[in-house]
Motif scaffolding. Structure first.
Motif, PDB file in Angstrom:
ATOM      1  N   LEU A  85       0.859  -1.154  -0.042  1.00  0.00           N
ATOM      2  CA  LEU A  85       0.150  -0.176  -0.039  1.00  0.00           C
ATOM      3  C   LEU A  85       0.800   1.324  -0.072  1.00  0.00           C
ATOM      4  O   LEU A  85       0.508   2.458  -0.227  1.00  0.00           O
ATOM      5  CB  LEU A  85      -0.962  -0.055   1.305  1.00  0.00           C
ATOM      6  CG  LEU A  85      -2.325  -0.788   1.248  1.00  0.00           C
ATOM      7  CD1 LEU A  85      -3.215  -0.322   2.353  1.00  0.00           C
ATOM      8  CD2 LEU A  85      -2.928  -0.345  -0.210  1.00  0.00           C
ATOM      9  N   ALA A  86       2.058   1.091   0.574  1.00  0.00           N
ATOM     10  CA  ALA A  86       2.914   2.226   0.512  1.00  0.00           C
ATOM     11  C   ALA A  86       3.325   2.561  -0.960  1.00  0.00           C
ATOM     12  O   ALA A  86       3.766   3.791  -1.021  1.00  0.00           O
ATOM     13  CB  ALA A  86       4.270   2.158   1.287  1.00  0.00           C
ATOM     14  N   LEU A  91      -2.130   8.321  -2.581  1.00  0.00           N
ATOM     15  CA  LEU A  91      -3.195   8.035  -1.618  1.00  0.00           C
ATOM     16  C   LEU A  91      -2.894   9.218  -0.512  1.00  0.00           C
ATOM     17  O   LEU A  91      -2.146   9.173  -0.036  1.00  0.00           O
ATOM     18  CB  LEU A  91      -2.940   6.609  -0.992  1.00  0.00           C
ATOM     19  CG  LEU A  91      -4.252   6.238   0.134  1.00  0.00           C
ATOM     20  CD1 LEU A  91      -5.456   6.130  -0.764  1.00  0.00           C
ATOM     21  CD2 LEU A  91      -3.745   4.886   0.424  1.00  0.00           C
ATOM     22  N   GLU A  92      -4.313   9.872  -0.438  1.00  0.00           N
ATOM     23  CA  GLU A  92      -4.100  11.004   0.553  1.00  0.00           C
ATOM     24  C   GLU A  92      -5.207  10.719   1.926  1.00  0.00           C
ATOM     25  O   GLU A  92      -4.846  11.133   2.910  1.00  0.00           O
ATOM     26  CB  GLU A  92      -4.625  12.070   0.092  1.00  0.00           C
ATOM     27  CG  GLU A  92      -3.828  12.692  -1.077  1.00  0.00           C
ATOM     28  CD  GLU A  92      -4.381  13.924  -1.657  1.00  0.00           C
ATOM     29  OE1 GLU A  92      -5.307  14.463  -1.043  1.00  0.00           O
ATOM     30  OE2 GLU A  92      -3.800  14.521  -2.743  1.00  0.00           O
ATOM     31  N   VAL A  93      -6.162   9.935   1.637  1.00  0.00           N
ATOM     32  CA  VAL A  93      -7.092   9.282   2.841  1.00  0.00           C
ATOM     33  C   VAL A  93      -7.155   7.760   2.657  1.00  0.00           C
ATOM     34  O   VAL A  93      -7.523   7.365   1.861  1.00  0.00           O
ATOM     35  CB  VAL A  93      -8.492  10.038   2.291  1.00  0.00           C
ATOM     36  CG1 VAL A  93      -9.370   9.831   3.586  1.00  0.00           C
ATOM     37  CG2 VAL A  93      -8.384  11.740   2.375  1.00  0.00           C
ATOM     38  N   LEU A  94      -6.976   7.398   3.994  1.00  0.00           N
ATOM     39  CA  LEU A  94      -7.277   6.038   4.242  1.00  0.00           C
ATOM     40  C   LEU A  94      -8.052   5.561   5.370  1.00  0.00           C
ATOM     41  O   LEU A  94      -7.874   6.395   6.502  1.00  0.00           O
ATOM     42  CB  LEU A  94      -5.741   5.154   4.475  1.00  0.00           C
ATOM     43  CG  LEU A  94      -5.922   3.728   4.644  1.00  0.00           C
ATOM     44  CD1 LEU A  94      -6.621   2.756   3.700  1.00  0.00           C
ATOM     45  CD2 LEU A  94      -4.407   3.242   4.893  1.00  0.00           C
ATOM     46  N   ASP A  95      -9.148   4.955   5.063  1.00  0.00           N
ATOM     47  CA  ASP A  95     -10.086   4.828   6.233  1.00  0.00           C
ATOM     48  C   ASP A  95     -10.192   3.232   6.691  1.00  0.00           C
ATOM     49  O   ASP A  95     -10.525   2.300   5.557  1.00  0.00           O
ATOM     50  CB  ASP A  95     -11.621   5.266   5.778  1.00  0.00           C
ATOM     51  CG  ASP A  95     -12.442   5.131   7.037  1.00  0.00           C
ATOM     52  OD1 ASP A  95     -12.044   4.386   7.873  1.00  0.00           O
ATOM     53  OD2 ASP A  95     -13.495   5.665   6.864  1.00  0.00           O
ATOM     54  N   ILE A 111       3.173   5.668   3.678  1.00  0.00           N
ATOM     55  CA  ILE A 111       2.421   6.163   2.261  1.00  0.00           C
ATOM     56  C   ILE A 111       2.714   7.434   2.095  1.00  0.00           C
ATOM     57  O   ILE A 111       2.477   8.205   3.167  1.00  0.00           O
ATOM     58  CB  ILE A 111       0.731   5.907   2.524  1.00  0.00           C
ATOM     59  CG1 ILE A 111       0.662   4.335   2.744  1.00  0.00           C
ATOM     60  CG2 ILE A 111       0.217   6.261   1.505  1.00  0.00           C
ATOM     61  CD1 ILE A 111      -0.920   4.155   3.088  1.00  0.00           C
ATOM     62  N   PRO A 112       3.628   7.892   1.099  1.00  0.00           N
ATOM     63  CA  PRO A 112       4.069   9.129   0.893  1.00  0.00           C
ATOM     64  C   PRO A 112       3.263  10.504   0.998  1.00  0.00           C
ATOM     65  O   PRO A 112       3.575  11.476   1.660  1.00  0.00           O
ATOM     66  CB  PRO A 112       4.839   9.102  -0.427  1.00  0.00           C
ATOM     67  CG  PRO A 112       4.106   7.758  -1.113  1.00  0.00           C
ATOM     68  CD  PRO A 112       3.599   7.124  -0.155  1.00  0.00           C
ATOM     69  N   LEU A 138       1.085  14.185   6.773  1.00  0.00           N
ATOM     70  CA  LEU A 138      -0.106  13.517   7.488  1.00  0.00           C
ATOM     71  C   LEU A 138      -0.534  14.888   8.253  1.00  0.00           C
ATOM     72  O   LEU A 138       0.249  15.544   8.816  1.00  0.00           O
ATOM     73  CB  LEU A 138       0.672  12.497   8.485  1.00  0.00           C
ATOM     74  CG  LEU A 138      -0.483  11.380   8.976  1.00  0.00           C
ATOM     75  CD1 LEU A 138      -1.389  10.827   8.084  1.00  0.00           C
ATOM     76  CD2 LEU A 138       0.315  10.290   9.646  1.00  0.00           C
ATOM     77  N   GLU A 139      -1.820  14.810   8.335  1.00  0.00           N
ATOM     78  CA  GLU A 139      -2.621  16.238   9.100  1.00  0.00           C
ATOM     79  C   GLU A 139      -3.551  15.480  10.196  1.00  0.00           C
ATOM     80  O   GLU A 139      -3.583  16.104  11.256  1.00  0.00           O
ATOM     81  CB  GLU A 139      -3.490  16.614   8.199  1.00  0.00           C
ATOM     82  CG  GLU A 139      -2.958  17.313   6.971  1.00  0.00           C
ATOM     83  CD  GLU A 139      -3.709  17.988   6.018  1.00  0.00           C
ATOM     84  OE1 GLU A 139      -5.068  18.135   6.117  1.00  0.00           O
ATOM     85  OE2 GLU A 139      -3.226  18.516   4.906  1.00  0.00           O
TER      86      GLU A 139
END
Length: 175
Positions: A85-86, A91-95, A111-112, A138-139
């Protein structure tokens, strides 16, 4: 069974036009190989696999859908994620909320471009805060409603990370 197959094919056809694949509530136990075949010429932006009974995502998922920005794996039965997945560079949002994770997958911090990680409502007891690599993108990391130990809860509250960590209030167990 036939209805679910028709639903999946219909949603794949829709995704060819919208670039948004919604396979939520399709009673999937895994991502069918047919989906990879149907989507082979489509550059997906989002993928919603929520509310199924998926136990794992195969490594090839990241290879086939490497342009997605939003991946919803919530409400499944997953307890781990593939390290591949990395490789999803966009990819910005992962739930991964409402699953069976007992540990926060370290791939999440690799994940960059990941900005938002939702890992609430799992069975996560401990997190090695030393391994929570400071990501410059990451936020937010949502860890609410996990049964953390008191020690882990304190570590997370004191963690010096450049992003927001959301936690539930610690409730003392009555023994």
């Amino acid at each position: 069974m036939a209805n679910e197959v028709v639903r999946v094919v219909t949603r794949c056809n829709d995704a060819e036009e919208t670039n948004h694949l919604d396979l939520s509530e399709c009673e999937l136990m895994q991502v069918p190989d047919a989906v990879y075949h149907l989507m082979r010429n489509t550059e997906l932006k989002t993928c919603d696999l929520s509310s199924n009974v998926i136990k794992k995502i195969p490594p090839k998922f990241a290879i086939k859908f490497n342009f997605i920005t939003d991946l919803n794996l919530s409400h499944n039965q997953m307890s781990k994620l593939p390290t591949e997945l990395a490789d999803i560079g966009c990819l910005e949002v992962l739930d991964i909320s409402y699953n069976s994770f007992i540990a926060l997958p370290q791939v999440c911090f690799k994940i960059p471009k990941l900005r938002i990680l939702k890992a609430n409502n799992n069975a996560i007891i401990e997190i090695d805060t030393e391994e929570m690599v400071a990501s410059d993108k990451l936020e937010l990391v949502d860890l609410r409603h996990n049964p953390f130990t008191r020690v882990t809860q304190r570590k997370l509250l004191k963690a010096e990370v450049p992003y927001k960590i959301e936690l539930s209030e610690f409730v003392e167990e009555d023994w």
